[in-house]
Design a protein around this motif. Sequence first.
Motif: not given
Length: 266
Positions: A130-134, A150-152
């Motif tokens: 699950d990822a989102k843009r920062v 804590g991961w890219w």
Amino acid sequence: MLRARIIACLDVRWGQTVKGVKFEQLRELGDPIERALAYAREGADEIVWLDVQATLDNAKPRADLIARLRQKLNIPLTVGGGITNLGDVESLLEAGADKVSINSRVLQEPALIEDIARRWGSQCVVVAVDAKRVTKGYRVFSHGGHVDAGWWLADWVAAAEERGAGEFLLTSMDCDGRQEGFDLPMLDVARSATRRPVIASGGAGSAEHIAAALDRGHRACLLASVLHEGRLSIRELKADLAERGYRIRAVDREWPGVVPGGGSGL
């Protein structure tokens, strides 16, 4: 060229299908077993069943529900949610899962990927992300999208592949449930970091959205909200994509995806 996979997803909470937007405001949408079998009949190539509450509740996976579903389901089944050890994996595989999807636990304990792959093979291990843009890219989140892990994105995908992941289920938290299209740049970041298949998830609302992902080289697309709301059927989607010239698995007109014998019977 490989045929594209059209995958139906059931997010499950306390035994009910649920769906929201951006992982929030979950609505109950009925019996997940009934829905899974309906999507199988429509021509889904695979079913993904994710217990979205199990990790938050520190609960075990519902192997009993998976066993009931497998009595009739005749296509590949991936199950995730609440998996913390090899015993959980074994119980789901014995109940009828073909693959397990692991997320929060392996972000804390990456060695579990190796342990599962060593015992049952990499093809059994689907690492859900699950990822989102920062500001600087895409960050990975755990615990239903509530905790920055804590991961890219690219770093985690590469590390998980090295550990033995056979496939990735990548969900855009920004696009989830909006039916406005996949986050294609995010998918490209993940795909550039691994040689394993990456399933596109989060945001599909039309055949055009699937086609856009296929045009970028992504060969597996997951659908949820658009199916649950009846805006698009898998049969219609596959017919549309085939007409456009994409390589799609044909829908079996007699018993698509279910064991012969009629209704759910469950």
